[in-house]
Design an enzyme around this catalytic site. Structure first.
Site, PDB file in Angstrom:
ATOM      1  N   ASN A 102       0.872  -1.181   0.000  1.00  0.00           N
ATOM      2  CA  ASN A 102       0.000   0.000   0.000  1.00  0.00           C
ATOM      3  C   ASN A 102       0.904   1.225   0.000  1.00  0.00           C
ATOM      4  O   ASN A 102       1.525   1.541   1.008  1.00  0.00           O
ATOM      5  CB  ASN A 102      -0.897  -0.039   1.251  1.00  0.00           C
ATOM      6  CG  ASN A 102      -1.736   1.215   1.386  1.00  0.00           C
ATOM      7  OD1 ASN A 102      -1.801   2.033   0.475  1.00  0.00           O
ATOM      8  ND2 ASN A 102      -2.381   1.356   2.540  1.00  0.00           N
ATOM      9  N   LYS A 160       0.087   4.268  -0.221  1.00  0.00           N
ATOM     10  CA  LYS A 160      -0.528   5.453   0.400  1.00  0.00           C
ATOM     11  C   LYS A 160      -0.322   6.683  -0.500  1.00  0.00           C
ATOM     12  O   LYS A 160      -0.312   6.532  -1.718  1.00  0.00           O
ATOM     13  CB  LYS A 160       0.011   5.641   1.820  1.00  0.00           C
ATOM     14  CG  LYS A 160      -0.131   4.345   2.633  1.00  0.00           C
ATOM     15  CD  LYS A 160       0.136   4.488   4.109  1.00  0.00           C
ATOM     16  CE  LYS A 160      -0.039   3.134   4.784  1.00  0.00           C
ATOM     17  NZ  LYS A 160       0.143   3.183   6.230  1.00  0.00           N
ATOM     18  N   HIS A 212      -9.381   1.153   5.075  1.00  0.00           N
ATOM     19  CA  HIS A 212      -8.091   1.323   5.746  1.00  0.00           C
ATOM     20  C   HIS A 212      -8.266   2.253   6.951  1.00  0.00           C
ATOM     21  O   HIS A 212      -9.051   3.210   6.895  1.00  0.00           O
ATOM     22  CB  HIS A 212      -7.061   1.903   4.767  1.00  0.00           C
ATOM     23  CG  HIS A 212      -5.671   1.842   5.305  1.00  0.00           C
ATOM     24  ND1 HIS A 212      -5.196   2.772   6.210  1.00  0.00           N
ATOM     25  CD2 HIS A 212      -4.675   0.945   5.116  1.00  0.00           C
ATOM     26  CE1 HIS A 212      -3.953   2.447   6.536  1.00  0.00           C
ATOM     27  NE2 HIS A 212      -3.613   1.345   5.886  1.00  0.00           N
TER      28      HIS A 212
END
Ligand code: 13P
Length: 253
Positions: free
Chosen positions: A10, A12, A96
């Site tokens: 991930n 981000k 998330h």
């Protein structure tokens, strides 16, 4: 029950298109020989299409980090499941903790997003996890249970087969403080038990549960040795090909 390990990165809010392509090019080489591990990367929206093109001919999957549940319309700033499919996503991360914490996502909106993703044929990584305060107050199981019941409301066995659950204790995310393999395993076992109560035995045995929170090349092996830990959702260490490829190659350690 043998479950195919699943390691996902991930990214981000990191990587421009140029940086994303550089990382993918290095990663492709570093993990080209790896078999029997499913791998996914979740770049920011702006890099999805370019990364999709770069991934052609590889088995690395493309994931988005979020979506909105409507198909189209006046929803400024949002991205629909259809749009994600079009740019080559097979997966989407939903719920998330950073989305829950900073962008007001609730179990109810997470549930709507999960249904919308599945309706478009996207697979998903559904995230759950407790805060430090929850853990200190011995509420880990009740919080995770509430997130699972709320997030999966109205879903049947068929839908669950297109889903991965990620257990990410919030106190372990980006803090360098990983849950011990035993701490993680305890919650993973609880989640599988919960799935067993809500769904059929087949589904609860098949569903993969990733651990997330300060996963590194140093701690991945110990985590993967646990019977109910089937993979990892990696943040910081997925931003460099060297560390992420080592995590993907955990079997070689
Ligand atoms: P870190 O690996 O940086 O702790 O992030 C974990 C995470 O939130 C992955 O989704």
């Amino acid at each position: 029950m043998r479950r195919l390990p699943f390691i996902a990165g991930n990214w981000k809010m990191n990587k421009t298109v140029g940086e994303a392509l550089e990382l993918i090019r290095e990663l492709k080489v570093a993990i080209a020989h790896v078999k029997e591990v499913e791998v996914a990367v979740a770049p920011p929206f702006t890099a999805l299409y370019a990364v999709h093109k770069e991934l052609e001919g590889t088995s690395i999957r493309l994931a988005a980090q979020n979506l909105y549940w409507e198909e189209r319309g006046a929803f400024t700033g949002e991205v629909s499941p259809l749009m994600l499919k079009e740019v080559g996503c097979q997966y989407v991360i939903i719920g998330h903790s950073e989305r829950r914490q900073f962008f007001g996502e609730s179990d109810e909106t997470v549930n709507r997003k999960i249904k919308a993703a599945l309706a478009q044929g996207l697979k998903l990584i559904f995230c759950v996890g407790e805060t430090l305060k929850d853990r200190e107050e011995a509420k880990t199981f009740s919080v995770v249970e509430r997130q699972i019941e709320g997030g999966l409301r109205g879903l049947g066995d068929k839908e669950l087969r297109n889903m991965v659950i990620a257990y990410e204790p919030i106190w372990a995310i980006g803090t360098g403080k990983t849950a011990t393999p035993e701490q993680a395993e305890e919650v993973h076992r609880f989640i599988r038990g919960k799935m067993d109560k809500l769904h059929s035995r087949g589904v609860s045995e098949e569903i993969r549960i990733q651990y997330g929170g300060s996963v590194t090349p140093e701690n991945i092996k110990g985590l993967m040795n646990q019977p109910n830990i089937d993979g990892a959702l990696v943040g910081g260490a997925s931003l460099k090909a060297e560390s992420f490829s080592k995590i993907v190659r955990f079997k070689e350690m």
